[in-house]
Design a protein around this motif. Sequence first.
Motif, PDB file in Angstrom:
ATOM      1  N   PRO A 164       2.656 -10.129  -0.453  1.00 54.25           N
ATOM      2  CA  PRO A 164       2.378  -9.447   0.812  1.00 54.25           C
ATOM      3  C   PRO A 164       3.427  -8.367   1.132  1.00 54.25           C
ATOM      4  O   PRO A 164       4.563  -8.435   0.639  1.00 54.25           O
ATOM      5  CB  PRO A 164       2.421 -10.573   1.849  1.00 54.25           C
ATOM      6  CG  PRO A 164       3.026 -11.751   1.183  1.00 54.25           C
ATOM      7  CD  PRO A 164       3.072 -11.517  -0.289  1.00 54.25           C
ATOM      8  N   HIS A 165       3.005  -7.395   1.917  1.00 52.28           N
ATOM      9  CA  HIS A 165       3.907  -6.349   2.415  1.00 52.28           C
ATOM     10  C   HIS A 165       3.517  -6.058   3.855  1.00 52.28           C
ATOM     11  O   HIS A 165       2.416  -6.388   4.282  1.00 52.28           O
ATOM     12  CB  HIS A 165       3.752  -5.042   1.623  1.00 52.28           C
ATOM     13  CG  HIS A 165       4.174  -5.123   0.198  1.00 52.28           C
ATOM     14  ND1 HIS A 165       5.480  -5.266  -0.188  1.00 52.28           N
ATOM     15  CD2 HIS A 165       3.455  -5.056  -0.947  1.00 52.28           C
ATOM     16  CE1 HIS A 165       5.547  -5.292  -1.516  1.00 52.28           C
ATOM     17  NE2 HIS A 165       4.324  -5.169  -2.006  1.00 52.28           N
ATOM     18  N   CYS A 207       9.088  -1.722   4.487  1.00 55.64           N
ATOM     19  CA  CYS A 207       8.424  -3.020   4.476  1.00 55.64           C
ATOM     20  C   CYS A 207       9.505  -4.010   4.882  1.00 55.64           C
ATOM     21  O   CYS A 207      10.558  -4.076   4.254  1.00 55.64           O
ATOM     22  CB  CYS A 207       7.901  -3.332   3.070  1.00 55.64           C
ATOM     23  SG  CYS A 207       7.490  -5.071   2.861  1.00 55.64           S
ATOM     24  N   LEU A 209       9.538  -7.114   4.575  1.00 57.17           N
ATOM     25  CA  LEU A 209       9.732  -8.177   3.588  1.00 57.17           C
ATOM     26  C   LEU A 209      10.567  -7.684   2.414  1.00 57.17           C
ATOM     27  O   LEU A 209      11.212  -8.477   1.724  1.00 57.17           O
ATOM     28  CB  LEU A 209       8.372  -8.663   3.070  1.00 57.17           C
ATOM     29  CG  LEU A 209       7.365  -9.077   4.155  1.00 57.17           C
ATOM     30  CD1 LEU A 209       6.041  -9.450   3.531  1.00 57.17           C
ATOM     31  CD2 LEU A 209       7.927 -10.236   4.966  1.00 57.17           C
ATOM     32  N   HIS A 210      10.530  -6.381   2.178  1.00 58.02           N
ATOM     33  CA  HIS A 210      11.277  -5.779   1.061  1.00 58.02           C
ATOM     34  C   HIS A 210      11.923  -4.506   1.580  1.00 58.02           C
ATOM     35  O   HIS A 210      11.383  -3.408   1.383  1.00 58.02           O
ATOM     36  CB  HIS A 210      10.359  -5.445  -0.110  1.00 58.02           C
ATOM     37  CG  HIS A 210       9.458  -6.583  -0.512  1.00 58.02           C
ATOM     38  ND1 HIS A 210       8.152  -6.679  -0.103  1.00 58.02           N
ATOM     39  CD2 HIS A 210       9.711  -7.659  -1.286  1.00 58.02           C
ATOM     40  CE1 HIS A 210       7.623  -7.779  -0.615  1.00 58.02           C
ATOM     41  NE2 HIS A 210       8.547  -8.396  -1.333  1.00 58.02           N
ATOM     42  N   MET A 213      11.940  -1.056   0.096  1.00 56.57           N
ATOM     43  CA  MET A 213      10.756  -0.195   0.167  1.00 56.57           C
ATOM     44  C   MET A 213      10.855   0.560   1.483  1.00 56.57           C
ATOM     45  O   MET A 213      10.460   0.041   2.533  1.00 56.57           O
ATOM     46  CB  MET A 213       9.474  -1.034   0.159  1.00 56.57           C
ATOM     47  CG  MET A 213       9.250  -1.835  -1.114  1.00 56.57           C
ATOM     48  SD  MET A 213       7.870  -2.984  -0.969  1.00 56.57           S
ATOM     49  CE  MET A 213       6.481  -1.891  -0.726  1.00 56.57           C
TER      50      MET A 213
HETATM   51 CU   LIG Z   1       7.060  -5.483   0.858  1.00 60.06          CU
END
Ligand SMILES: [Cu+2]
Length: 223
Positions: A164-165, A207, A209-210, A213
């Motif tokens: 997921p993103h 993002c 979560l990351h 990015m």
């Molecule tokens: Cu992500």
Amino acid sequence: MDDTPRPDLVEEVRVRVPLPIVIPAVAVIVIGAVAFGISRILLNVPSHVAVALALVMAVNVLGACAYVALKPTPMTSGTWAELFVVLTYPVIIGIVLTQTGIAGSEEHAAAAPHEGQQQTQAAPAEPTAELQIAAVDLEWDTEELLAVADEPLTVAVENEDPTPHNFSIYEDDSLEKELFIGENIAPSASSEEEIDPLAAGEYYFQCDLHPSMNGTLTAEQSS
Ligand SMILES: [Cu+2]
């Protein structure tokens, strides 16, 4: 006796003392400048021209070194100047080829996307209210978004990854001020995010979560 030092000796000392430092330093600077300059040219011409140009340069350097080594008389500034011209004429030819486009720069431009740039799209010239971005292999497909200022925006976010993103916008990379926090988007799903109007300026997107990015969203008045 005369106490004043011989002027010619003073001159000699002044010149000789720093030479062990000056010569290598100058050599490094000159070699670096030449290598950088030549690399700019070689990267700007099509690869087959670059190969030919590099070979001509290499032969020139060999020839010039042989010339210096074999020359019996001391080098005068005139011969140095000749040598300089011999060494640099391929560079001049390269510059002329690059500037005039004789060497087929369109072909080069067409080949450019193969050189590891497929991840980064060119930023669109006109700001838009309907933005698009995709997550591929834990990277956004663009690091630059150009949006219209002072208008509601939509961002079509496509997740092409097996993880997921989400897509979030912050005032800057300190992440202190959140402007939009997107819901997580499931693997191989997409989402149309609705963003409130942004004043003209530069914003930071990522993002959550990351956070690696990330990129810049620029809001501009449409012309
Ligand atoms: Cu992500």
